[in-house]
Each structure stands twice: as C-alpha cells, then as structure tokens.
Design a protein around this motif. Structure first.
Motif, short mmCIF file in Angstrom:
data_model
loop_
_atom_site.label_atom_id
_atom_site.label_comp_id
_atom_site.label_asym_id
_atom_site.label_seq_id
_atom_site.Cartn_x
_atom_site.Cartn_y
_atom_site.Cartn_z
N VAL A 120 0.86 -1.19 0.00
CA VAL A 120 0.00 0.00 0.00
C VAL A 120 0.90 1.23 0.00
CG1 VAL A 120 -1.72 1.32 1.31
CG2 VAL A 120 -1.80 -1.19 1.31
N ILE A 121 0.56 2.18 -0.86
CA ILE A 121 1.26 3.47 -0.87
C ILE A 121 0.24 4.55 -0.55
CG2 ILE A 121 2.66 5.09 -2.20
CD1 ILE A 121 3.47 2.74 -4.00
N LYS A 122 0.45 5.24 0.56
CA LYS A 122 -0.41 6.36 0.95
C LYS A 122 0.17 7.62 0.32
CE LYS A 122 -1.51 4.42 5.49
NZ LYS A 122 -1.43 4.68 6.94
N CYS A 123 -0.71 8.40 -0.32
CA CYS A 123 -0.24 9.56 -1.09
C CYS A 123 -1.02 10.82 -0.76
CB CYS A 123 -0.40 9.29 -2.58
SG CYS A 123 0.37 7.77 -3.14
N LYS A 124 -0.32 11.94 -0.80
CA LYS A 124 -0.92 13.26 -0.63
C LYS A 124 -0.82 13.98 -1.97
CE LYS A 124 1.24 16.79 1.20
NZ LYS A 124 2.01 17.60 2.13
N LYS A 125 -1.94 14.50 -2.46
CA LYS A 125 -1.93 15.19 -3.75
C LYS A 125 -1.02 16.42 -3.70
CE LYS A 125 -6.24 16.21 -4.48
NZ LYS A 125 -7.56 16.55 -5.01
N LEU A 126 -0.18 16.53 -4.74
CA LEU A 126 0.69 17.70 -4.88
C LEU A 126 0.38 18.52 -6.12
CD1 LEU A 126 4.21 16.13 -4.14
CD2 LEU A 126 2.82 17.50 -2.59
N TYR A 127 -0.09 17.83 -7.18
CA TYR A 127 -0.20 18.49 -8.49
C TYR A 127 -1.22 17.76 -9.33
CZ TYR A 127 1.33 20.30 -13.05
OH TYR A 127 1.38 20.90 -14.28
N LYS A 128 -1.90 18.51 -10.19
CA LYS A 128 -2.88 17.94 -11.11
C LYS A 128 -2.83 18.72 -12.42
CE LYS A 128 -7.73 18.55 -11.83
NZ LYS A 128 -8.96 19.08 -11.26
N GLN A 129 -2.90 17.99 -13.52
CA GLN A 129 -2.97 18.65 -14.82
C GLN A 129 -3.63 17.73 -15.82
OE1 GLN A 129 0.65 20.38 -16.22
NE2 GLN A 129 -0.08 20.61 -18.29
N ARG A 130 -4.49 18.30 -16.65
CA ARG A 130 -5.15 17.52 -17.70
C ARG A 130 -4.18 17.34 -18.86
NH1 ARG A 130 -11.40 17.84 -19.42
NH2 ARG A 130 -11.44 15.74 -20.28
N LEU A 131 -4.14 16.14 -19.41
CA LEU A 131 -3.31 15.91 -20.59
C LEU A 131 -3.87 16.71 -21.75
CD1 LEU A 131 -2.60 12.07 -20.43
CD2 LEU A 131 -1.25 13.95 -19.53
N ASP A 132 -2.97 17.26 -22.55
CA ASP A 132 -3.34 18.13 -23.66
C ASP A 132 -2.85 17.51 -24.95
OD1 ASP A 132 -3.55 20.16 -25.57
OD2 ASP A 132 -2.64 21.69 -24.30
N LYS A 133 -3.75 17.25 -25.90
CA LYS A 133 -3.36 16.59 -27.15
C LYS A 133 -2.34 17.41 -27.93
CE LYS A 133 -7.10 18.13 -30.17
NZ LYS A 133 -8.13 17.67 -31.09
N GLU A 134 -2.31 18.70 -27.72
CA GLU A 134 -1.33 19.55 -28.41
C GLU A 134 0.09 19.25 -27.94
OE1 GLU A 134 -2.30 21.50 -30.93
OE2 GLU A 134 -4.34 20.79 -30.51
N CYS A 135 0.22 18.61 -26.80
CA CYS A 135 1.53 18.29 -26.25
C CYS A 135 2.01 16.88 -26.63
CB CYS A 135 1.51 18.44 -24.73
SG CYS A 135 1.22 20.14 -24.21
N PHE A 136 1.17 16.08 -27.29
CA PHE A 136 1.60 14.74 -27.69
C PHE A 136 2.62 14.86 -28.81
CE2 PHE A 136 -2.88 12.97 -26.55
CZ PHE A 136 -2.55 12.95 -25.21
N LEU A 137 3.79 14.33 -28.59
CA LEU A 137 4.84 14.37 -29.60
C LEU A 137 4.78 13.17 -30.53
CD1 LEU A 137 7.76 15.64 -27.33
CD2 LEU A 137 6.19 16.97 -28.75
#
Length: 165
Positions: A120-137
């Motif tokens: 089990v890994i207990k985690c605290k949220k630090l960051y969130k971002q939606r994936l953006d298709k413009e950034c797919f290489l």
C-alpha cells in the motif's frame, strides 16, 4: 498485518504498475471508491518521493480524488487479478462494487486501502494537470483518446506499507 517500509524498498515499478496493476482508492466523507489502473509511475520530484497516476474525469474515483487531498495505491498478489478486472470495468456509481468483490476496506484516517493487498502506498496530492493533445509528440498516443483526456496527479508518498508474511 502490515509493516511500514521505506519507499526505496519498493519493487520494480514497471512490474508493479504495468503487470500487477493497482487499485487507486480515495475516500469522501464516509464513502470510498476505487478503480483499477495500469498506467502510472514512481520517482523523485521536488525533493520528494512521488507517484504519478492518470484518471479520466468520467471515472467515479475522479470525483473522490478531487474532493480529498489523499489517495492510496494498493497492489495485490496475482490471485486477485479477476477482482481487479471487475473493479476496473464496473462503476461504483452503479453498484457497491467493492462489496461484490468481497475485498475489505481498511480506513486509516483519509487513507482507505485493502486488507487483502500486499503493498500500500499512501499519497498526498501535490499536483494535477489535464493531458493536452497539443503536447503529444507521438501521434499514436491520440489513439488512446476520443475527448476524455486523463488528468495526471502527482502524489507525495506519505507512507508505504507491506504485508507481513
């Protein structure tokens, strides 16, 4: 029974996430929801041990993660694969899918996880971002999407527990 271990003692993240899978679980008030995932990773960022997970906004678990600052990742032995498959296909909006699997939720404050898990890994949220298709290489990545792009969450590893044998 679980014992605390150091994050550096975890096994191979490629196998843990990509082959064994994991349950991403969060608690909102007294309700708990979970989903199966096989995308994500572990590493070191901002001088912290972190995990990163990907959750589509249409998933019920997304709402739980949004409404809390914590989530857990639970890894299981191979014999639980059928239950993990079920938990990945059925929505907690439609039924009490956790109860149907017979798995037991352990609630440690805002960190729900499963008694049957091995790690089990207990985690605290630090960051969130939606994936953006413009950034797919690589254009082939677009094959994984219609318009339901994942959100990436980076979570600080707060504690790692391992099942005592």
């Amino acid at each position: 029974m679980f014992k605390k271990i150091e994050a550096k003692e975890l096994g191979n993240a490629f196998d843990m996430i990509g082959k064994e899978w994991m349950l991403i679980t969060a608690k909102d008030g007294s309700s708990v929801n979970t989903m199966t995932a096989s995308w994500g990773g572990m590493g070191h960022l901002w001088n912290k041990d972190v995990v990163y997970i990907f959750v589509r906004p249409g998933r019920y678990t997304y709402e739980f993660i949004e409404n809390t600052g914590e989530f857990t990742l639970t890894f299981f032995q191979e014999k639980y694969k059928e239950k993990l498959t079920y938990l990945g296909k059925v929505s907690g909006r439609d039924e009490n899918k956790i109860e149907k699997t017979g798995l037991s939720v352990v609630s440690d404050g805002n960190y729900p996880y499963f008694k049957e898990g091995k790690t089990v890994i207990k985690c605290k949220k630090l960051y969130k971002q939606r994936l953006d298709k413009e950034c797919f290489l690589d254009p082939s990545i677009e094959n994984f999407y219609k318009d339901d792009y994942h959100y990436m969450y980076i979570g600080e590893v707060v504690e790692v527990l391992e099942k005592e044998v």
